[in-house]
Write an enzyme that holds these catalytic residues in place. Structure first.
Site, short mmCIF file in Angstrom:
data_model
loop_
_atom_site.label_atom_id
_atom_site.label_comp_id
_atom_site.label_asym_id
_atom_site.label_seq_id
_atom_site.Cartn_x
_atom_site.Cartn_y
_atom_site.Cartn_z
N LYS A 1 3.43 7.17 -12.54
CA LYS A 1 2.78 7.48 -13.82
C LYS A 1 1.27 7.29 -13.70
O LYS A 1 0.78 6.21 -13.40
CB LYS A 1 3.33 6.56 -14.91
CG LYS A 1 2.70 6.80 -16.25
CD LYS A 1 3.45 6.06 -17.33
CE LYS A 1 2.54 5.69 -18.46
NZ LYS A 1 1.55 4.69 -18.14
N ASP B 1 0.86 -1.18 0.00
CA ASP B 1 0.00 0.00 0.00
C ASP B 1 0.90 1.24 0.00
O ASP B 1 1.69 1.43 0.94
CB ASP B 1 -0.87 -0.04 1.28
CG ASP B 1 -1.72 1.19 1.44
OD1 ASP B 1 -1.79 2.02 0.49
OD2 ASP B 1 -2.33 1.35 2.52
N MET B 2 0.79 2.05 -1.03
CA MET B 2 1.68 3.22 -1.14
C MET B 2 1.42 4.25 -0.03
O MET B 2 2.26 5.13 0.19
CB MET B 2 1.56 3.86 -2.52
CG MET B 2 0.21 4.39 -2.89
SD MET B 2 0.21 4.76 -4.65
CE MET B 2 -1.51 5.14 -4.93
N HIS C 1 -2.90 11.99 -10.08
CA HIS C 1 -4.18 12.60 -10.49
C HIS C 1 -5.40 11.85 -9.91
O HIS C 1 -6.49 12.36 -9.95
CB HIS C 1 -4.27 12.76 -12.02
CG HIS C 1 -4.46 11.50 -12.80
ND1 HIS C 1 -4.76 11.49 -14.14
CD2 HIS C 1 -4.39 10.19 -12.43
CE1 HIS C 1 -4.86 10.24 -14.56
NE2 HIS C 1 -4.63 9.44 -13.55
C1 LIG Z 1 -4.40 4.94 -12.93
S1 LIG Z 1 -3.58 3.41 -12.58
C2 LIG Z 1 -2.00 3.72 -13.30
C3 LIG Z 1 -1.30 2.47 -13.69
C4 LIG Z 1 0.04 2.65 -14.39
N1 LIG Z 1 0.97 3.43 -13.61
C5 LIG Z 1 -0.13 3.25 -15.76
O1 LIG Z 1 0.22 4.42 -15.97
O2 LIG Z 1 -0.66 2.57 -16.67
C6 LIG Z 1 -3.26 3.56 -10.84
C7 LIG Z 1 -2.61 2.34 -10.21
O3 LIG Z 1 -2.45 2.60 -8.80
C8 LIG Z 1 -2.69 1.40 -8.10
N2 LIG Z 1 -3.03 1.70 -6.70
C9 LIG Z 1 -4.19 2.22 -6.23
N3 LIG Z 1 -4.14 2.34 -4.89
C10 LIG Z 1 -2.93 1.87 -4.50
C11 LIG Z 1 -2.30 1.73 -3.24
N4 LIG Z 1 -2.91 2.12 -2.11
N5 LIG Z 1 -1.04 1.22 -3.19
C12 LIG Z 1 -0.42 0.83 -4.33
N6 LIG Z 1 -0.96 0.94 -5.57
C13 LIG Z 1 -2.21 1.46 -5.65
C14 LIG Z 1 -3.83 0.78 -8.87
O4 LIG Z 1 -3.97 -0.61 -8.59
C15 LIG Z 1 -3.44 1.06 -10.31
O5 LIG Z 1 -2.67 0.04 -10.87
#
Ligand SMILES: C[S@@+](CC[C@H](N)C(=O)[O-])C[C@H]1O[C@@H](n2cnc3c(N)ncnc32)[C@H](O)[C@@H]1O
Length: 340
Positions: A239, A225-226, A243
């Site tokens: 990336k 979890d980030m 947003h």
């Molecule tokens: C909009 S997508 C972008 C994916 C990729 N970076 C791209 O540009 O194609 C956002 C990503 O953040 C991940 N994400 C959402 N909440 C997260 C969290 N709490 N910890 C880690 N990753 C997370 C989602 O699973 C998803 O893969």
């Protein structure tokens, strides 16, 4: 007095992406990739159902022809359709694939929150929560079909953007370990490693996402979890991440990035759309519109936002970063570096 005045067609615009999405989902555009066909010929290739409604498809395609998605010709009194340059982007196998974007943005789960926008303006509530009682990422984890649409959109977007990134960004050369935070299935790191095989890649995402990560030499998948903590590396990629979140949440993500980077020489590479400001003006009316439309989608579906360069700079500085650099903007994708 005319029944309709120019401008009033705006109220009907919601039908266009929905009609486009219907033909994308049917695979109708794939059928005309190499041949010019009538609606009846297309229908016979996509279904055996004798009750299929050819006129429905014909009437849908003739509207899309007026928006340049398909080319319409009349052969012996019958309308025939071929794929235009725009239409090609919604067919599988193309480098510029926008099929996933269509399927995700027109998913009922993403459309419903718009019914709650007016209410959200009045009471400050989040439209997505009002519609579904939880956040988009909570729902992605629970609904396999929505998850598939989301992943298709990300995979298509990755295909489009990794080529742009690799062409425009030379900062990969000096990186030893790159952590892609929210990296999905790890496709971007795999692409980066094809050109920079010396980089060790760590693809970091939620456990249910990395469990479906691409197995590839030099790319390790790490679930977590980030908002908790981020694996260590000398560079971090964000990336299409910031947003999705509000300023407070972005600050937490950036503070966690700061902690995971070495004291010297560490950088975060941010890839996002930039809204216009003093520091950066959109290159065209088209780029401006795309940025503002995405901002609306982020607002309604994620309680997030697209930002200006100055807004990213302020967030980076609050998280402790020293220097913020706008490296490049190409095809509407901005590349920023935050240095410690
Ligand atoms: C909009 S997508 C972008 C994916 C990729 N970076 C791209 O540009 O194609 C956002 C990503 O953040 C991940 N994400 C959402 N909440 C997260 C969290 N709490 N910890 C880690 N990753 C997370 C989602 O699973 C998803 O893969």
């Amino acid at each position: 007095m005319a029944a309709f005045a120019p401008g009033e067609e705006l109220v009907l615009y919601a039908t266009i992406p929905l009609a486009l999405n219907a033909v994308v989902k049917l695979g109708a555009l794939d059928e005309i990739a190499d041949s010019v066909l009538s609606a009846s010929e297309i229908v016979s290739r996509i279904t055996n159902n004798p009750s299929a409604n050819v006129a429905f498809l014909d009437r849908t395609l003739r509207v899309l022809a007026t928006y340049g998605v398909v080319n319409e010709t009349v052969v012996q009194g019958e309308r025939k359709y071929g794929l235009s340059e725009i239409g090609k982007r919604f067919s599988p196998g193309t480098k510029l694939a926008a099929r996933g974007l269509s399927v995700m943005c027109n998913h009922r789960i993403f459309l419903k929150p718009f019914e709650h926008l007016a209410e959200g303006i009045l009471d400050g509530g989040e439209p997505f929560r009002k519609a579904h009682g939880k956040t988009a990422y909570e729902l992605v984890a629970e609904e396999p079909e929505f998850n598939n649409s989301f992943n298709l959109c990300m995979a298509d977007h990755s295909k489009r953007s990794s080529a742009v990134l690799l062409d425009c960004y030379k900062g990969f050369a000096s990186i030893k370990t790159l952590v892609d935070v929210g990296g999905g299935n790890g496709a971007l790191l795999c692409d980066i490693r094809t050109r920079y095989p010396h980089i060790k890649g760590i693809n970091f995402d939620q456990p249910h996402v990395v469990s479906q990560g691409i197995a590839s030499e030099g790319v390790e998948h790490a679930g977590g979890d980030m908002f908790g903590s981020i694996p260590q590396g000398d560079s971090i990629m964000l990336k299409w991440i910031l947003h999705n979140w509000n300023d407070e949440q972005c600050l937490k993500i950036l503070q966690n990035c700061y902690k995971s980077l070495p004291a010297q020489g560490g950088k975060v590479i941010v890839v996002e759309v930039l809204l216009p400001s003093e520091a950066y003006q959109a290159a065209s009316e088209f780029e401006l519109r795309i940025g503002l439309l995405l901002d609306l989608v982020m607002m309604v579906n994620f309680n997030g936002k697209e930002r200006t360069f100055e807004e990213y700079q302020a967030l980076a500085e609050q998280a402790g970063f020293n220097k913020v650099h706008l490296v490049n903007v190409s095809n509407g994708l901005a590349i920023l570096e935050f240095h410690k």
